[in-house]
Design a protein around this motif. Sequence first.
Motif, PDB file in Angstrom:
ATOM      1  N   VAL A 182       0.839  -1.198   0.000  1.00 26.34           N
ATOM      2  CA  VAL A 182       0.000   0.000   0.000  1.00 26.34           C
ATOM      3  C   VAL A 182       0.877   1.253   0.000  1.00 26.34           C
ATOM      4  N   MET A 183       1.963   1.224   0.777  1.00 26.92           N
ATOM      5  CA  MET A 183       2.869   2.372   0.805  1.00 26.92           C
ATOM      6  C   MET A 183       3.493   2.599  -0.571  1.00 26.92           C
ATOM      7  N   VAL A 184       3.852   1.541  -1.273  1.00 26.32           N
ATOM      8  CA  VAL A 184       4.371   1.698  -2.637  1.00 26.32           C
ATOM      9  C   VAL A 184       3.382   2.490  -3.477  1.00 26.32           C
ATOM     10  N   GLU A 185       2.114   2.111  -3.407  1.00 27.01           N
ATOM     11  CA  GLU A 185       1.108   2.784  -4.233  1.00 27.01           C
ATOM     12  C   GLU A 185       0.892   4.231  -3.806  1.00 27.01           C
ATOM     13  N   LEU A 186       0.978   4.503  -2.507  1.00 25.97           N
ATOM     14  CA  LEU A 186       0.836   5.887  -2.045  1.00 25.97           C
ATOM     15  C   LEU A 186       2.020   6.739  -2.481  1.00 25.97           C
ATOM     16  N   VAL A 187       3.220   6.175  -2.467  1.00 25.84           N
ATOM     17  CA  VAL A 187       4.387   6.914  -2.963  1.00 25.84           C
ATOM     18  C   VAL A 187       4.245   7.171  -4.461  1.00 25.84           C
ATOM     19  N   LEU A 188       3.771   6.185  -5.202  1.00 28.60           N
ATOM     20  CA  LEU A 188       3.556   6.377  -6.640  1.00 28.60           C
ATOM     21  C   LEU A 188       2.490   7.439  -6.893  1.00 28.60           C
ATOM     22  N   LEU A 189       1.468   7.477  -6.047  1.00 29.22           N
ATOM     23  CA  LEU A 189       0.449   8.509  -6.173  1.00 29.22           C
ATOM     24  C   LEU A 189       1.058   9.889  -5.980  1.00 29.22           C
ATOM     25  N   THR A 220      -7.640  12.678 -14.169  1.00 31.74           N
ATOM     26  CA  THR A 220      -8.622  12.169 -13.210  1.00 31.74           C
ATOM     27  C   THR A 220      -8.498  10.658 -13.032  1.00 31.74           C
ATOM     28  N   LEU A 221      -8.448   9.923 -14.140  1.00 29.68           N
ATOM     29  CA  LEU A 221      -8.405   8.465 -14.061  1.00 29.68           C
ATOM     30  C   LEU A 221      -7.091   7.950 -13.474  1.00 29.68           C
ATOM     31  N   THR A 222      -6.013   8.713 -13.649  1.00 34.02           N
ATOM     32  CA  THR A 222      -4.743   8.320 -13.039  1.00 34.02           C
ATOM     33  C   THR A 222      -4.882   8.193 -11.527  1.00 34.02           C
ATOM     34  N   PHE A 223      -5.445   9.216 -10.899  1.00 38.67           N
ATOM     35  CA  PHE A 223      -5.529   9.226  -9.439  1.00 38.67           C
ATOM     36  C   PHE A 223      -6.643   8.319  -8.926  1.00 38.67           C
ATOM     37  N   VAL A 224      -7.709   8.212  -9.696  1.00 46.71           N
ATOM     38  CA  VAL A 224      -8.755   7.254  -9.328  1.00 46.71           C
ATOM     39  C   VAL A 224      -8.195   5.828  -9.385  1.00 46.71           C
ATOM     40  N   GLY A 225      -7.443   5.518 -10.452  1.00 43.03           N
ATOM     41  CA  GLY A 225      -6.892   4.178 -10.612  1.00 43.03           C
ATOM     42  C   GLY A 225      -5.910   3.815  -9.514  1.00 43.03           C
ATOM     43  N   LEU A 226      -4.971   4.715  -9.226  1.00 42.39           N
ATOM     44  CA  LEU A 226      -3.999   4.432  -8.167  1.00 42.39           C
ATOM     45  C   LEU A 226      -4.676   4.344  -6.800  1.00 42.39           C
ATOM     46  N   GLY A 227      -5.689   5.176  -6.576  1.00 40.98           N
ATOM     47  CA  GLY A 227      -6.424   5.110  -5.319  1.00 40.98           C
ATOM     48  C   GLY A 227      -7.165   3.798  -5.158  1.00 40.98           C
ATOM     49  N   LEU A 228      -7.789   3.317  -6.230  1.00 41.83           N
ATOM     50  CA  LEU A 228      -8.502   2.037  -6.184  1.00 41.83           C
ATOM     51  C   LEU A 228      -7.537   0.881  -5.942  1.00 41.83           C
ATOM     52  N   ILE A 229      -6.362   0.956  -6.555  1.00 41.08           N
ATOM     53  CA  ILE A 229      -5.372  -0.106  -6.351  1.00 41.08           C
ATOM     54  C   ILE A 229      -4.925  -0.136  -4.890  1.00 41.08           C
ATOM     55  N   ALA A 230      -4.633   1.041  -4.328  1.00 41.74           N
ATOM     56  CA  ALA A 230      -4.212   1.096  -2.924  1.00 41.74           C
ATOM     57  C   ALA A 230      -5.296   0.551  -2.010  1.00 41.74           C
ATOM     58  N   ALA A 308      12.699   0.064  -7.248  1.00 43.85           N
ATOM     59  CA  ALA A 308      14.038   0.452  -7.712  1.00 43.85           C
ATOM     60  C   ALA A 308      13.947   1.353  -8.932  1.00 43.85           C
ATOM     61  N   GLY A 309      12.963   1.099  -9.808  1.00 35.69           N
ATOM     62  CA  GLY A 309      12.826   1.878 -11.036  1.00 35.69           C
ATOM     63  C   GLY A 309      12.157   3.209 -10.816  1.00 35.69           C
ATOM     64  N   ALA A 310      10.825   3.202 -10.648  1.00 37.30           N
ATOM     65  CA  ALA A 310      10.085   4.462 -10.574  1.00 37.30           C
ATOM     66  C   ALA A 310      10.479   5.283  -9.350  1.00 37.30           C
ATOM     67  N   ILE A 311      10.415   4.680  -8.161  1.00 38.99           N
ATOM     68  CA  ILE A 311      10.708   5.448  -6.948  1.00 38.99           C
ATOM     69  C   ILE A 311      12.192   5.797  -6.875  1.00 38.99           C
ATOM     70  N   GLY A 312      13.068   4.815  -7.127  1.00 35.78           N
ATOM     71  CA  GLY A 312      14.497   5.056  -7.017  1.00 35.78           C
ATOM     72  C   GLY A 312      15.010   6.093  -7.999  1.00 35.78           C
ATOM     73  N   VAL A 313      14.692   5.922  -9.278  1.00 38.07           N
ATOM     74  CA  VAL A 313      15.222   6.829 -10.310  1.00 38.07           C
ATOM     75  C   VAL A 313      14.592   8.209 -10.195  1.00 38.07           C
ATOM     76  N   PHE A 314      13.275   8.268 -10.002  1.00 33.21           N
ATOM     77  CA  PHE A 314      12.615   9.577  -9.946  1.00 33.21           C
ATOM     78  C   PHE A 314      13.090  10.376  -8.744  1.00 33.21           C
ATOM     79  N   THR A 315      13.192   9.744  -7.572  1.00 35.45           N
ATOM     80  CA  THR A 315      13.623  10.491  -6.389  1.00 35.45           C
ATOM     81  C   THR A 315      15.080  10.925  -6.495  1.00 35.45           C
ATOM     82  N   LEU A 316      15.916  10.091  -7.092  1.00 34.11           N
ATOM     83  CA  LEU A 316      17.312  10.484  -7.298  1.00 34.11           C
ATOM     84  C   LEU A 316      17.389  11.724  -8.170  1.00 34.11           C
ATOM     85  N   GLY A 317      16.669  11.720  -9.280  1.00 38.07           N
ATOM     86  CA  GLY A 317      16.673  12.874 -10.169  1.00 38.07           C
ATOM     87  C   GLY A 317      16.104  14.118  -9.518  1.00 38.07           C
ATOM     88  N   MET A 318      15.031  13.942  -8.742  1.00 39.81           N
ATOM     89  CA  MET A 318      14.411  15.106  -8.096  1.00 39.81           C
ATOM     90  C   MET A 318      15.327  15.683  -7.018  1.00 39.81           C
TER      91      MET A 318
END
Length: 398
Positions: A182-189, A220-230, A308-318
């Motif tokens: 669930v935390m993975v999905e909230l971080v992705l959100l 809209t659907l991006t956040f609805v989708g990630l919210g439903l998954i979480a 490792a991919g989305a969270i790791g690379v994006f946070t490193l760049g940010m």
Amino acid sequence: MDMLKQTPPRPVPVNGWAPLALGFRPFFLLAGVAAVLLMLLWGGIWHQRVSAPAYYGAVAWHGHEMLFGYAAAVIAGFLLTAVRNWTGAPTWTGGRLGLLAVLWLLGRLLPWLGGVPTWVVPLVDVAFLPLVAWSLYAPLWQGQNKVNRVFVPLLLSMALANLFSHLQLLGVVEGIGDMRRVMVELVLLLIALVGGRVMPFFTQNVVPGFKPKRYAWVETLTFVGLGLIAAGEASALVPAAALGALWLSVASLQAIRLGGWFDRRVFKIPVLWVLHLGYAWLALGAALVGLSGFGAFPGSSALHALTAGAIGVFTLGMMARVTRGHTGRPIDVDRPVVAAFVAANVAALMRVFGTAWFASGYAMWVDLSSTLWVIAFALFAYAHVPMLLRMRIDGRPG
């Protein structure tokens, strides 16, 4: 926002202690060092040369610390900095910021210390994210953009996931989903929120003639989708195939979003292409997790496309982009940092596709991926820790 190229004005004196001058400083420093140390410790645990804290156990410790440790530190540092820019209201600095950093650090250290009562570990660890949310409440509600206020309930949702993850470890709560997922999905959100806000802006600012494309229905659907998954992961009641279908739909939506923000000229600018690749990992990872729901891709490998991919690379760049911009420096990076960006992406590729397609060498791919991750964040720390420890070179506060 800072432009890609700028000539810093002559420095003027600024009072205060640099590491506590603004939120990104202590938390990016802690995140960069933790990314290296946590992975080195995980290597020792993985090869049974180091014993994981008894409170967690091996796999639980690794997942918890990379999410509620590393990722939470990056999120705190980013929001404590960005909210001041968005609202014009001050966020915590000085002693209060230092207390936040100490609380985060205690959450990492206490499980390793003998004689600490079991109840103290969750009490200290869970307290961090609500305190960050509380620190941001006043400035966000002073700001005119009410949309920004969503970060407070999002942080509190992450804190709730942390609380229930501890209750699961203690055997107090059963019958719910894995709160680390669930935390993975909230971080992705949060990445989806931040990415949609800053990536088109960054690209438009530095790529001549570029005009980003946005589609309201996709947003809209991006956040609805990630919210439903979480919610589905938390309940543990949604069939894997249904979650897989949701993940595949989210993957398609992120591909459309990223396509609207992309221009091939970003590949000339490392601080832009690393963010685009980080977001591409989100789209790819969502697709792979979706396929894993139908048994078409290994679940662990798919999950690491998101971590490792989305969270790791994006946070490193940010972290690299924010550190350079908010210390008064040009945001273009030098070769060691470009090497860090490359190493982080290759680490994710090895962890995802090496382990999935060449499973006979699973341990080798994990080791290679871990080594490249350590190299990537060690290079980040080498380049940016001196900036985080010194005042802005343009003499401005922060």
